[in-house]
Design a protein around this motif. Structure first.
Motif, PDB file in Angstrom:
ATOM      1  N   VAL A  28       0.849  -1.190   0.000  1.00 24.73           N
ATOM      2  CA  VAL A  28       0.000   0.000   0.000  1.00 24.73           C
ATOM      3  C   VAL A  28       0.883   1.238   0.000  1.00 24.73           C
ATOM      4  O   VAL A  28       1.936   1.260   0.637  1.00 24.73           O
ATOM      5  CB  VAL A  28      -0.917  -0.003   1.246  1.00 24.73           C
ATOM      6  N   SER A  29       0.458   2.281  -0.702  1.00 27.44           N
ATOM      7  CA  SER A  29       1.187   3.552  -0.709  1.00 27.44           C
ATOM      8  C   SER A  29       0.539   4.514   0.281  1.00 27.44           C
ATOM      9  O   SER A  29      -0.659   4.806   0.174  1.00 27.44           O
ATOM     10  CB  SER A  29       1.184   4.177  -2.107  1.00 27.44           C
ATOM     11  N   LEU A  30       1.321   4.991   1.238  1.00 25.83           N
ATOM     12  CA  LEU A  30       0.826   5.954   2.208  1.00 25.83           C
ATOM     13  C   LEU A  30       0.884   7.347   1.592  1.00 25.83           C
ATOM     14  O   LEU A  30       1.948   7.826   1.213  1.00 25.83           O
ATOM     15  CB  LEU A  30       1.667   5.896   3.480  1.00 25.83           C
ATOM     16  N   VAL A  31      -0.260   8.009   1.486  1.00 27.95           N
ATOM     17  CA  VAL A  31      -0.341   9.346   0.905  1.00 27.95           C
ATOM     18  C   VAL A  31      -0.130  10.415   1.981  1.00 27.95           C
ATOM     19  O   VAL A  31       0.644  11.346   1.804  1.00 27.95           O
ATOM     20  CB  VAL A  31      -1.692   9.554   0.197  1.00 27.95           C
ATOM     21  N   ASP A  32      -0.844  10.278   3.083  1.00 26.54           N
ATOM     22  CA  ASP A  32      -0.662  11.155   4.240  1.00 26.54           C
ATOM     23  C   ASP A  32      -1.165  10.405   5.469  1.00 26.54           C
ATOM     24  O   ASP A  32      -1.455   9.216   5.398  1.00 26.54           O
ATOM     25  CB  ASP A  32      -1.363  12.514   4.054  1.00 26.54           C
ATOM     26  N   ASP A  33      -1.272  11.097   6.599  1.00 28.40           N
ATOM     27  CA  ASP A  33      -1.635  10.430   7.853  1.00 28.40           C
ATOM     28  C   ASP A  33      -3.003   9.758   7.812  1.00 28.40           C
ATOM     29  O   ASP A  33      -3.293   8.883   8.640  1.00 28.40           O
ATOM     30  CB  ASP A  33      -1.616  11.429   9.013  1.00 28.40           C
ATOM     31  N   HIS A  34      -3.843  10.175   6.874  1.00 32.80           N
ATOM     32  CA  HIS A  34      -5.210   9.661   6.826  1.00 32.80           C
ATOM     33  C   HIS A  34      -5.563   9.001   5.496  1.00 32.80           C
ATOM     34  O   HIS A  34      -6.705   8.562   5.325  1.00 32.80           O
ATOM     35  CB  HIS A  34      -6.209  10.795   7.096  1.00 32.80           C
ATOM     36  N   THR A  35      -4.623   8.922   4.571  1.00 31.01           N
ATOM     37  CA  THR A  35      -4.961   8.486   3.218  1.00 31.01           C
ATOM     38  C   THR A  35      -3.954   7.479   2.695  1.00 31.01           C
ATOM     39  O   THR A  35      -2.749   7.647   2.863  1.00 31.01           O
ATOM     40  CB  THR A  35      -5.001   9.687   2.249  1.00 31.01           C
ATOM     41  N   VAL A  36      -4.473   6.439   2.016  1.00 28.52           N
ATOM     42  CA  VAL A  36      -3.614   5.450   1.359  1.00 28.52           C
ATOM     43  C   VAL A  36      -4.152   5.161  -0.035  1.00 28.52           C
ATOM     44  O   VAL A  36      -5.322   5.401  -0.333  1.00 28.52           O
ATOM     45  CB  VAL A  36      -3.534   4.116   2.143  1.00 28.52           C
ATOM     46  N   GLN A  37      -3.275   4.629  -0.873  1.00 25.80           N
ATOM     47  CA  GLN A  37      -3.655   4.098  -2.179  1.00 25.80           C
ATOM     48  C   GLN A  37      -3.324   2.612  -2.159  1.00 25.80           C
ATOM     49  O   GLN A  37      -2.167   2.231  -2.005  1.00 25.80           O
ATOM     50  CB  GLN A  37      -2.901   4.796  -3.312  1.00 25.80           C
ATOM     51  N   THR A  38      -4.330   1.772  -2.267  1.00 23.40           N
ATOM     52  CA  THR A  38      -4.104   0.336  -2.236  1.00 23.40           C
ATOM     53  C   THR A  38      -3.833  -0.190  -3.638  1.00 23.40           C
ATOM     54  O   THR A  38      -3.986   0.522  -4.634  1.00 23.40           O
ATOM     55  CB  THR A  38      -5.303  -0.408  -1.635  1.00 23.40           C
ATOM     56  N   SER A  39      -3.452  -1.467  -3.703  1.00 19.52           N
ATOM     57  CA  SER A  39      -3.229  -2.137  -4.981  1.00 19.52           C
ATOM     58  C   SER A  39      -4.273  -3.227  -5.151  1.00 19.52           C
ATOM     59  O   SER A  39      -5.210  -3.337  -4.343  1.00 19.52           O
ATOM     60  CB  SER A  39      -1.819  -2.752  -5.015  1.00 19.52           C
ATOM     61  N   ASP A  40      -4.124  -4.059  -6.184  1.00 15.11           N
ATOM     62  CA  ASP A  40      -5.048  -5.156  -6.398  1.00 15.11           C
ATOM     63  C   ASP A  40      -4.740  -6.367  -5.529  1.00 15.11           C
ATOM     64  O   ASP A  40      -5.451  -7.380  -5.575  1.00 15.11           O
ATOM     65  CB  ASP A  40      -5.068  -5.578  -7.874  1.00 15.11           C
ATOM     66  N   ASP A  41      -3.659  -6.307  -4.770  1.00 17.99           N
ATOM     67  CA  ASP A  41      -3.316  -7.380  -3.862  1.00 17.99           C
ATOM     68  C   ASP A  41      -4.028  -7.176  -2.528  1.00 17.99           C
ATOM     69  O   ASP A  41      -4.395  -6.049  -2.176  1.00 17.99           O
ATOM     70  CB  ASP A  41      -1.805  -7.418  -3.634  1.00 17.99           C
ATOM     71  N   PRO A  42      -4.252  -8.244  -1.769  1.00 18.89           N
ATOM     72  CA  PRO A  42      -4.886  -8.089  -0.461  1.00 18.89           C
ATOM     73  C   PRO A  42      -4.163  -7.065   0.399  1.00 18.89           C
ATOM     74  O   PRO A  42      -2.933  -7.105   0.526  1.00 18.89           O
ATOM     75  CB  PRO A  42      -4.795  -9.502   0.137  1.00 18.89           C
ATOM     76  N   SER A  43      -4.899  -6.142   0.971  1.00 17.85           N
ATOM     77  CA  SER A  43      -4.300  -5.041   1.737  1.00 17.85           C
ATOM     78  C   SER A  43      -5.048  -4.845   3.036  1.00 17.85           C
ATOM     79  O   SER A  43      -6.266  -5.036   3.116  1.00 17.85           O
ATOM     80  CB  SER A  43      -4.334  -3.743   0.928  1.00 17.85           C
ATOM     81  N   VAL A  44      -4.294  -4.434   4.052  1.00 14.37           N
ATOM     82  CA  VAL A  44      -4.872  -4.130   5.359  1.00 14.37           C
ATOM     83  C   VAL A  44      -4.427  -2.736   5.764  1.00 14.37           C
ATOM     84  O   VAL A  44      -3.281  -2.355   5.589  1.00 14.37           O
ATOM     85  CB  VAL A  44      -4.412  -5.159   6.412  1.00 14.37           C
ATOM     86  N   ILE A  45      -5.372  -1.962   6.299  1.00 12.78           N
ATOM     87  CA  ILE A  45      -5.084  -0.641   6.849  1.00 12.78           C
ATOM     88  C   ILE A  45      -5.614  -0.621   8.273  1.00 12.78           C
ATOM     89  O   ILE A  45      -6.793  -0.984   8.512  1.00 12.78           O
ATOM     90  CB  ILE A  45      -5.749   0.489   6.034  1.00 12.78           C
ATOM     91  N   LEU A  46      -4.798  -0.214   9.206  1.00 10.97           N
ATOM     92  CA  LEU A  46      -5.207  -0.117  10.609  1.00 10.97           C
ATOM     93  C   LEU A  46      -5.171   1.357  11.012  1.00 10.97           C
ATOM     94  O   LEU A  46      -4.157   2.030  10.841  1.00 10.97           O
ATOM     95  CB  LEU A  46      -4.255  -0.914  11.501  1.00 10.97           C
ATOM     96  N   PHE A  47      -6.279   1.841  11.568  1.00  8.65           N
ATOM     97  CA  PHE A  47      -6.315   3.233  11.991  1.00  8.65           C
ATOM     98  C   PHE A  47      -7.012   3.332  13.345  1.00  8.65           C
ATOM     99  O   PHE A  47      -7.750   2.445  13.762  1.00  8.65           O
ATOM    100  CB  PHE A  47      -6.996   4.128  10.954  1.00  8.65           C
ATOM    101  N   LYS A  48      -6.761   4.430  14.044  1.00  8.29           N
ATOM    102  CA  LYS A  48      -7.328   4.584  15.380  1.00  8.29           C
ATOM    103  C   LYS A  48      -8.527   5.545  15.370  1.00  8.29           C
ATOM    104  O   LYS A  48      -8.797   6.188  14.356  1.00  8.29           O
ATOM    105  CB  LYS A  48      -6.268   5.097  16.347  1.00  8.29           C
TER     106      LYS A  48
END
Length: 211
Positions: free
Chosen positions: A191-211
């Motif tokens: 996954v590409s981290l864009v900023d503290d609140h934003t990501v760009q995922t790919s077509d592969d399985p991805s997980v994002i954890l946020f509080k």
């Protein structure tokens, strides 16, 4: 009149797929983005090309409202017992706006969803919004490694993070831009981290954890 934008947006887009204070703010996004809140509700802004002479904002708006109204009628939501006659009805999906930008030759629509399950049903996608306890029992997630900590840049595994009960988890195997209302703490290394609140995922399985 040909309806060429929304069928592509609503039916053919394959991108689809705690902090409970402020809601995610997509008012300034310049590309299609899914916003996920800590309470599980979802916001979405879809931006598409709108560059044909036969495209009509009124037709586009009518099409969006028709799709949303049909879905809401098929998926009625329980209303508060103390709901007053002039209170806004709680619906599965809400239309915030449909608008065009003549200079950029684009059309944008913003929708809100009560939860991720409704988002998936409406868009025919397979996103997951899970608590850490729920994620631990999901075999697609439990053995995931290569989760990058935003603060240190170091990699860890889901099992090592499973005790962090305060975190929310998003799972997807689609390429999409996701914005969260809480700060992102960990994300899959694909996954590409864009900023503290934003990501760009790919077509592969991805997980994002946020509080």
């Amino acid at each position: 009149m040909k309806h060429c934008i929304l069928p592509a947006v609503l039916l053919c887009m394959t991108l689809l797929a705690g902090c409970t204070g402020r809601k995610v703010d997509l008012s300034n996004v310049t590309e299609s983005t899914i916003g996920v809140n800590g309470d599980g509700s979802v916001e979405e802004v879809v931006i598409e090309s709108f560059d044909k002479e036969y495209y009509s904002l009124s037709d586009l708006t009518a099409y969006v409202n028709k799709q949303v109204d049909a879905f809401n009628q098929a998926n009625p939501q329980e209303q508060p017992k103390d709901k007053k006659s002039d209170d806004e009805e709680i619906t599965a999906v809400s239309v915030h706006y449909v608008e065009t930008d003549p200079d950029a030759k684009t059309a944008a629509m913003a929708l809100g969803y009560l939860n991720m399950d409704i988002y998936d049903a409406f868009n025919e996608t397979d996103f997951e919004f899970l608590s850490m306890e729920e994620a631990a029992s999901d075999e697609r997630i439990a053995d995931i490694d290569g989760l990058v900590e935003v603060k240190s840049g170091e990699e860890t595994t889901f099992k090592d993070l499973s005790e962090h009960k305060h975190l929310h988890l998003i799972y997807t195997d689609s390429s999409v831009r996701i914005q969260t209302n809480g700060k992102i703490m960990y994300y899959s290394k694909n996954v590409s981290l864009v900023d503290d609140h934003t990501v760009q995922t790919s077509d592969d399985p991805s997980v994002i954890l946020f509080k």
